[in-house]
Design a protein around this motif. Structure first.
Motif, PDB file in Angstrom:
ATOM      1  N   ARG A   1       0.817  -1.212   0.000  1.00 21.24           N
ATOM      2  CA  ARG A   1       0.000   0.000   0.000  1.00 21.24           C
ATOM      3  C   ARG A   1       0.862   1.279   0.000  1.00 21.24           C
ATOM      4  N   GLY A   2       1.884   1.278  -0.870  1.00 30.62           N
ATOM      5  CA  GLY A   2       2.730   2.452  -1.022  1.00 30.62           C
ATOM      6  C   GLY A   2       3.903   2.530  -0.061  1.00 30.62           C
ATOM      7  N   GLN A   3       4.090   1.539   0.782  1.00 37.71           N
ATOM      8  CA  GLN A   3       5.209   1.518   1.728  1.00 37.71           C
ATOM      9  C   GLN A   3       6.126   0.345   1.391  1.00 37.71           C
ATOM     10  N   GLY A   4       7.429   0.597   1.338  1.00 37.76           N
ATOM     11  CA  GLY A   4       8.404  -0.471   1.146  1.00 37.76           C
ATOM     12  C   GLY A   4       8.590  -1.218   2.458  1.00 37.76           C
ATOM     13  N   VAL A   5       8.179  -2.483   2.479  1.00 36.51           N
ATOM     14  CA  VAL A   5       8.237  -3.279   3.707  1.00 36.51           C
ATOM     15  C   VAL A   5       9.280  -4.388   3.534  1.00 36.51           C
ATOM     16  N   PRO A   6      10.264  -4.466   4.454  1.00 36.36           N
ATOM     17  CA  PRO A   6      11.239  -5.552   4.382  1.00 36.36           C
ATOM     18  C   PRO A   6      10.546  -6.896   4.609  1.00 36.36           C
ATOM     19  N   VAL A   7      10.913  -7.880   3.788  1.00 36.60           N
ATOM     20  CA  VAL A   7      10.345  -9.226   3.906  1.00 36.60           C
ATOM     21  C   VAL A   7      11.420 -10.140   4.499  1.00 36.60           C
ATOM     22  N   ILE A   8      11.060 -10.790   5.596  1.00 40.14           N
ATOM     23  CA  ILE A   8      11.980 -11.631   6.360  1.00 40.14           C
ATOM     24  C   ILE A   8      11.581 -13.094   6.215  1.00 40.14           C
ATOM     25  N   ASP A   9      12.557 -13.952   5.925  1.00 41.63           N
ATOM     26  CA  ASP A   9      12.308 -15.393   5.968  1.00 41.63           C
ATOM     27  C   ASP A   9      12.513 -15.819   7.420  1.00 41.63           C
ATOM     28  N   LEU A  10      11.413 -15.956   8.135  1.00 41.85           N
ATOM     29  CA  LEU A  10      11.483 -16.254   9.568  1.00 41.85           C
ATOM     30  C   LEU A  10      12.131 -17.603   9.831  1.00 41.85           C
ATOM     31  N   ARG A  11      12.002 -18.524   8.899  1.00 37.63           N
ATOM     32  CA  ARG A  11      12.650 -19.837   9.071  1.00 37.63           C
ATOM     33  C   ARG A  11      14.164 -19.655   9.193  1.00 37.63           C
ATOM     34  N   ILE A  12      14.757 -18.838   8.322  1.00 41.65           N
ATOM     35  CA  ILE A  12      16.206 -18.601   8.390  1.00 41.65           C
ATOM     36  C   ILE A  12      16.541 -17.855   9.678  1.00 41.65           C
ATOM     37  N   ARG A  13      15.731 -16.856  10.030  1.00 45.01           N
ATOM     38  CA  ARG A  13      15.983 -16.062  11.240  1.00 45.01           C
ATOM     39  C   ARG A  13      15.997 -16.944  12.484  1.00 45.01           C
TER      40      ARG A  13
ATOM     41  N   GLY B   1      16.966 -20.098  12.453  1.00 37.86           N
ATOM     42  CA  GLY B   1      17.953 -21.162  12.303  1.00 37.86           C
ATOM     43  C   GLY B   1      17.425 -22.401  11.605  1.00 37.86           C
ATOM     44  N   MET B   2      16.290 -22.281  10.926  1.00 39.93           N
ATOM     45  CA  MET B   2      15.720 -23.404  10.180  1.00 39.93           C
ATOM     46  C   MET B   2      16.165 -23.307   8.722  1.00 39.93           C
ATOM     47  N   THR B   3      15.697 -24.245   7.894  1.00 38.71           N
ATOM     48  CA  THR B   3      16.020 -24.193   6.465  1.00 38.71           C
ATOM     49  C   THR B   3      15.199 -23.104   5.779  1.00 38.71           C
TER      50      THR B   3
ATOM     51  N   ALA C   1      18.171 -12.266  20.377  1.00 40.81           N
ATOM     52  CA  ALA C   1      18.847 -13.491  20.782  1.00 40.81           C
ATOM     53  C   ALA C   1      19.395 -14.231  19.578  1.00 40.81           C
ATOM     54  N   LEU C   2      19.082 -13.771  18.389  1.00 39.14           N
ATOM     55  CA  LEU C   2      19.364 -14.577  17.212  1.00 39.14           C
ATOM     56  C   LEU C   2      20.320 -13.943  16.230  1.00 39.14           C
ATOM     57  N   VAL C   3      21.063 -12.946  16.620  1.00 38.99           N
ATOM     58  CA  VAL C   3      21.998 -12.325  15.692  1.00 38.99           C
ATOM     59  C   VAL C   3      22.996 -13.381  15.236  1.00 38.99           C
ATOM     60  N   GLY C   4      23.064 -13.571  13.933  1.00 31.91           N
ATOM     61  CA  GLY C   4      24.020 -14.523  13.382  1.00 31.91           C
ATOM     62  C   GLY C   4      23.580 -15.966  13.427  1.00 31.91           C
ATOM     63  N   VAL C   5      22.367 -16.252  13.861  1.00 31.46           N
ATOM     64  CA  VAL C   5      21.948 -17.647  13.997  1.00 31.46           C
ATOM     65  C   VAL C   5      21.904 -18.360  12.649  1.00 31.46           C
ATOM     66  N   GLY C   6      21.614 -17.662  11.577  1.00 28.77           N
ATOM     67  CA  GLY C   6      21.582 -18.290  10.259  1.00 28.77           C
ATOM     68  C   GLY C   6      22.928 -18.866   9.873  1.00 28.77           C
TER      69      GLY C   6
END
Length: 163
Positions: free
Chosen positions: A53-65, A67-69, A152-157
């Motif tokens: 809706r006119g806003q650039g929204v970052p899309v996150i792969d929560l699985r990677i965040r 530590g999943m595949t 708690a998850l910085v670098g977990v990927g």
């Protein structure tokens, strides 16, 4: 009848076989999955930007965040667009989910703390756990998951790929 102080509403979704939940009040909308605009040099879990809706929204792969595949897109894959209060600002994020289920009420007395396994582990992103007949639902603490100071998850990927 439950009063607002004893019950909270959550949106449930899956990542693989696991069920997670976020508070309904942070969910702006749920969208079909579309490939986001790629951003060079972002963290591996940042898939890119999506116009919402006119806003650039970052899309996150929560699985990677977590530590999943990496998420494999299916016809059920959705993006939960969230407004997450982080520190002194509101962060708009799109979280990729394998499937979004429903809005469910949980009694606050049903919500347990993250399990203690006797050693330190990265459970800071867990706001609580709810038992259901089919297993458990993990309630995610979005502010902690996406804040610089409390993450708690910085670098977990990277660790997940090494392991």
């Amino acid at each position: 009848m439950a009063t607002p102080s004893t019950e909270a509403q959550f949106v449930t979704f899956s990542l693989g076989d696991e069920i997670f939940a976020v508070p309904v009040e942070v969910v702006r909308e749920i969208l079909d999955h579309e490939e986001p605009f790629k951003i060079p040099h972002g963290p591996d879990y940042l898939l890119g930007l999506r116009d919402v809706r006119g806003q650039g929204v970052p899309v996150i792969d929560l699985r990677i965040r977590l530590g999943m595949t990496r998420t494999e897109k299916t016809p059920h894959t959705r993006i939960l667009v969230l407004d997450v209060p982080v520190e002194s600002r509101m962060l708009a994020l799109g979280l990729v989910a394998d499937r979004v289920y429903e809005v469910v009420p949980f009694m606050k007395t049903q919500i347990e703390t993250a399990p203690d396994i006797g050693v330190r582990w990265r459970s800071d992103y867990i706001a609580g756990v709810v038992r259901r007949e089919s297993g458990f639902v993990v309630i995610i603490d979005l502010a902690r998951l996406f804040s610089d100071s409390g993450s708690a998850l910085v670098g977990v990927g990277q660790e997940a790929r090494v392991a």
